[in-house]
Design a protein around this motif. Sequence first.
Motif, PDB file in Angstrom:
ATOM      1  N   ILE A   1      96.676  21.740  44.398  1.00  0.00           N
ATOM      2  CA  ILE A   1      96.576  23.121  45.337  1.00  0.00           C
ATOM      3  C   ILE A   1      97.798  22.973  45.961  1.00  0.00           C
ATOM      4  CG2 ILE A   1      95.633  24.302  47.085  1.00  0.00           C
ATOM      5  CD1 ILE A   1      92.887  22.765  46.220  1.00  0.00           C
ATOM      6  N   GLN A   2      98.421  21.826  46.429  1.00  0.00           N
ATOM      7  CA  GLN A   2      99.284  21.802  47.298  1.00  0.00           C
ATOM      8  C   GLN A   2     100.816  22.137  46.254  1.00  0.00           C
ATOM      9  OE1 GLN A   2      99.025  20.177  50.618  1.00  0.00           O
ATOM     10  NE2 GLN A   2     101.105  20.862  51.378  1.00  0.00           N
ATOM     11  N   TYR A   3     101.167  21.310  45.342  1.00  0.00           N
ATOM     12  CA  TYR A   3     102.058  21.179  44.505  1.00  0.00           C
ATOM     13  C   TYR A   3     102.240  21.834  43.225  1.00  0.00           C
ATOM     14  CZ  TYR A   3     102.716  17.664  48.286  1.00  0.00           C
ATOM     15  OH  TYR A   3     102.796  16.870  49.351  1.00  0.00           O
ATOM     16  N   LYS A   4     101.031  21.907  42.777  1.00  0.00           N
ATOM     17  CA  LYS A   4     101.043  22.543  41.063  1.00  0.00           C
ATOM     18  C   LYS A   4      99.892  23.569  41.063  1.00  0.00           C
ATOM     19  CE  LYS A   4     101.505  19.179  38.099  1.00  0.00           C
ATOM     20  NZ  LYS A   4     101.235  18.125  37.463  1.00  0.00           N
ATOM     21  N   PHE A   5     100.077  24.850  41.701  1.00  0.00           N
ATOM     22  CA  PHE A   5      99.032  25.728  41.845  1.00  0.00           C
ATOM     23  C   PHE A   5      98.670  26.197  40.432  1.00  0.00           C
ATOM     24  CE2 PHE A   5      96.670  29.538  43.280  1.00  0.00           C
ATOM     25  CZ  PHE A   5      96.012  29.023  44.085  1.00  0.00           C
ATOM     26  N   ALA A   6      99.490  26.675  39.691  1.00  0.00           N
ATOM     27  CA  ALA A   6      99.467  27.030  38.319  1.00  0.00           C
ATOM     28  C   ALA A   6      98.617  26.241  37.602  1.00  0.00           C
ATOM     29  CB  ALA A   6     100.496  27.581  37.555  1.00  0.00           C
ATOM     30  N   GLU A   7      98.764  24.896  37.468  1.00  0.00           N
ATOM     31  CA  GLU A   7      98.132  23.812  36.840  1.00  0.00           C
ATOM     32  C   GLU A   7      96.730  23.980  37.463  1.00  0.00           C
ATOM     33  OE1 GLU A   7     101.065  23.681  37.913  1.00  0.00           O
ATOM     34  OE2 GLU A   7     102.437  22.751  36.418  1.00  0.00           O
ATOM     35  N   TYR A   8      96.635  23.903  38.607  1.00  0.00           N
ATOM     36  CA  TYR A   8      95.151  23.904  39.386  1.00  0.00           C
ATOM     37  C   TYR A   8      94.412  25.023  38.735  1.00  0.00           C
ATOM     38  CZ  TYR A   8      92.297  25.390  43.209  1.00  0.00           C
ATOM     39  OH  TYR A   8      91.113  25.799  43.756  1.00  0.00           O
ATOM     40  N   LEU A   9      95.038  26.175  38.603  1.00  0.00           N
ATOM     41  CA  LEU A   9      94.177  27.319  38.264  1.00  0.00           C
ATOM     42  C   LEU A   9      93.755  27.162  36.757  1.00  0.00           C
ATOM     43  CD1 LEU A   9      96.144  30.288  39.892  1.00  0.00           C
ATOM     44  CD2 LEU A   9      93.997  29.421  40.579  1.00  0.00           C
ATOM     45  N   ASN A  10      94.790  26.562  35.957  1.00  0.00           N
ATOM     46  CA  ASN A  10      94.592  26.328  34.767  1.00  0.00           C
ATOM     47  C   ASN A  10      93.391  25.417  34.208  1.00  0.00           C
ATOM     48  OD1 ASN A  10      95.098  26.494  31.643  1.00  0.00           O
ATOM     49  ND2 ASN A  10      95.726  24.537  31.859  1.00  0.00           N
ATOM     50  N   LEU A  11      93.483  24.309  35.491  1.00  0.00           N
ATOM     51  CA  LEU A  11      92.293  23.326  35.296  1.00  0.00           C
ATOM     52  C   LEU A  11      90.979  23.957  35.722  1.00  0.00           C
ATOM     53  CD1 LEU A  11      91.180  20.410  35.530  1.00  0.00           C
ATOM     54  CD2 LEU A  11      91.494  20.554  37.580  1.00  0.00           C
ATOM     55  N   LEU A  12      90.965  25.010  36.479  1.00  0.00           N
ATOM     56  CA  LEU A  12      89.741  25.592  36.941  1.00  0.00           C
ATOM     57  C   LEU A  12      89.081  26.417  35.704  1.00  0.00           C
ATOM     58  CD1 LEU A  12      90.328  26.818  40.520  1.00  0.00           C
ATOM     59  CD2 LEU A  12      88.939  24.756  39.875  1.00  0.00           C
ATOM     60  N   TYR A  13      90.138  27.193  34.893  1.00  0.00           N
ATOM     61  CA  TYR A  13      89.949  27.810  33.836  1.00  0.00           C
ATOM     62  C   TYR A  13      89.222  26.993  32.674  1.00  0.00           C
ATOM     63  CZ  TYR A  13      90.290  30.923  29.747  1.00  0.00           C
ATOM     64  OH  TYR A  13      90.177  31.514  28.604  1.00  0.00           O
ATOM     65  N   ILE A  14      89.709  25.914  32.358  1.00  0.00           N
ATOM     66  CA  ILE A  14      89.492  24.683  31.416  1.00  0.00           C
ATOM     67  C   ILE A  14      88.158  24.379  31.741  1.00  0.00           C
ATOM     68  CG2 ILE A  14      89.880  22.590  30.440  1.00  0.00           C
ATOM     69  CD1 ILE A  14      92.031  24.569  29.343  1.00  0.00           C
ATOM     70  N   ILE A  15      87.838  23.920  32.951  1.00  0.00           N
ATOM     71  CA  ILE A  15      86.557  23.418  33.128  1.00  0.00           C
ATOM     72  C   ILE A  15      85.369  24.419  33.516  1.00  0.00           C
ATOM     73  CG2 ILE A  15      85.200  22.265  35.110  1.00  0.00           C
ATOM     74  CD1 ILE A  15      87.905  20.525  35.665  1.00  0.00           C
ATOM     75  N   ASP A  16      85.779  25.866  33.506  1.00  0.00           N
ATOM     76  CA  ASP A  16      84.966  26.922  33.780  1.00  0.00           C
ATOM     77  C   ASP A  16      84.120  26.996  34.981  1.00  0.00           C
ATOM     78  OD1 ASP A  16      83.857  29.312  32.819  1.00  0.00           O
ATOM     79  OD2 ASP A  16      81.962  28.068  31.873  1.00  0.00           O
ATOM     80  N   VAL A  17      85.039  26.761  36.153  1.00  0.00           N
ATOM     81  CA  VAL A  17      84.343  26.788  37.312  1.00  0.00           C
ATOM     82  C   VAL A  17      84.215  28.206  37.784  1.00  0.00           C
ATOM     83  CG1 VAL A  17      84.793  26.477  39.860  1.00  0.00           C
ATOM     84  CG2 VAL A  17      85.491  24.708  38.092  1.00  0.00           C
ATOM     85  N   SER A  18      83.031  28.531  38.316  1.00  0.00           N
ATOM     86  CA  SER A  18      82.921  30.109  38.629  1.00  0.00           C
ATOM     87  C   SER A  18      83.796  30.803  39.579  1.00  0.00           C
ATOM     88  CB  SER A  18      81.274  30.086  39.346  1.00  0.00           C
ATOM     89  OG  SER A  18      81.362  31.113  39.993  1.00  0.00           O
ATOM     90  N   GLU A  19      84.583  31.681  38.973  1.00  0.00           N
ATOM     91  CA  GLU A  19      85.651  32.421  39.961  1.00  0.00           C
ATOM     92  C   GLU A  19      84.848  32.904  41.204  1.00  0.00           C
ATOM     93  OE1 GLU A  19      88.610  35.990  39.416  1.00  0.00           O
ATOM     94  OE2 GLU A  19      87.774  35.026  37.488  1.00  0.00           O
ATOM     95  N   ASP A  20      83.670  33.579  41.230  1.00  0.00           N
ATOM     96  CA  ASP A  20      83.128  33.948  42.183  1.00  0.00           C
ATOM     97  C   ASP A  20      82.776  32.693  43.431  1.00  0.00           C
ATOM     98  OD1 ASP A  20      82.764  36.526  41.345  1.00  0.00           O
ATOM     99  OD2 ASP A  20      80.725  36.197  40.385  1.00  0.00           O
ATOM    100  N   GLU A  21      82.564  31.722  42.897  1.00  0.00           N
ATOM    101  CA  GLU A  21      82.289  30.699  44.063  1.00  0.00           C
ATOM    102  C   GLU A  21      83.662  30.272  44.641  1.00  0.00           C
ATOM    103  OE1 GLU A  21      79.470  27.299  43.356  1.00  0.00           O
ATOM    104  OE2 GLU A  21      78.752  28.266  41.558  1.00  0.00           O
ATOM    105  N   ILE A  22      84.632  30.200  43.802  1.00  0.00           N
ATOM    106  CA  ILE A  22      85.906  29.688  44.291  1.00  0.00           C
ATOM    107  C   ILE A  22      86.517  30.848  45.316  1.00  0.00           C
ATOM    108  CG2 ILE A  22      88.261  29.738  43.626  1.00  0.00           C
ATOM    109  CD1 ILE A  22      86.916  27.169  42.759  1.00  0.00           C
ATOM    110  N   LYS A  23      86.011  32.163  45.103  1.00  0.00           N
ATOM    111  CA  LYS A  23      86.567  33.392  45.740  1.00  0.00           C
ATOM    112  C   LYS A  23      85.916  33.281  47.259  1.00  0.00           C
ATOM    113  CE  LYS A  23      88.074  36.560  42.444  1.00  0.00           C
ATOM    114  NZ  LYS A  23      87.715  37.840  41.863  1.00  0.00           N
ATOM    115  N   LYS A  24      84.666  32.518  47.394  1.00  0.00           N
ATOM    116  CA  LYS A  24      83.697  32.602  48.647  1.00  0.00           C
ATOM    117  C   LYS A  24      84.336  31.526  49.572  1.00  0.00           C
ATOM    118  CE  LYS A  24      79.473  33.821  46.190  1.00  0.00           C
ATOM    119  NZ  LYS A  24      78.125  33.118  45.512  1.00  0.00           N
TER     120      LYS A  24
END
Length: 117
Positions: free
Chosen positions: A62-85
């Motif tokens: 989150i702190q240093y590699k935000f694009a990679e963090y977002l990619n990881l969430l996508y790969i794992i398939d973490v709920s976008e709605d839960e992240i937004k909350k």
Amino acid sequence: MFISPINTDLLLQEANKEELYANLIAQLNKDFNLANEAVDFPKSISPDELKIQLHEKIYRLIQYKFAEYLNLLYIIDVSEDEIKKLDGSDLVVLAEEVSFLILKREWQKVWFKNYYR
């Protein structure tokens, strides 16, 4: 029937109880590597140590590699709605909450693979 645990400690206890903890670690390693964020959690890692190392990894992403963090969430398939909350005002707390969402999603995958095999 799959019941989603309400926190990290209960999730890891459930994984141990179901004898799927090693599968959970393998799934984490697999998905992190798919996202080009190499981790190698050993199968012998304790649940407490896994929780700490995962939290640190997510915090650094989150702190240093935000694009990679977002990619990881996508790969794992973490709920976008839960992240937004989540409240992102405290990065340490945010990393802890995201770590739980990652573990929860990985646990779903492992549990369903085991249940329907």
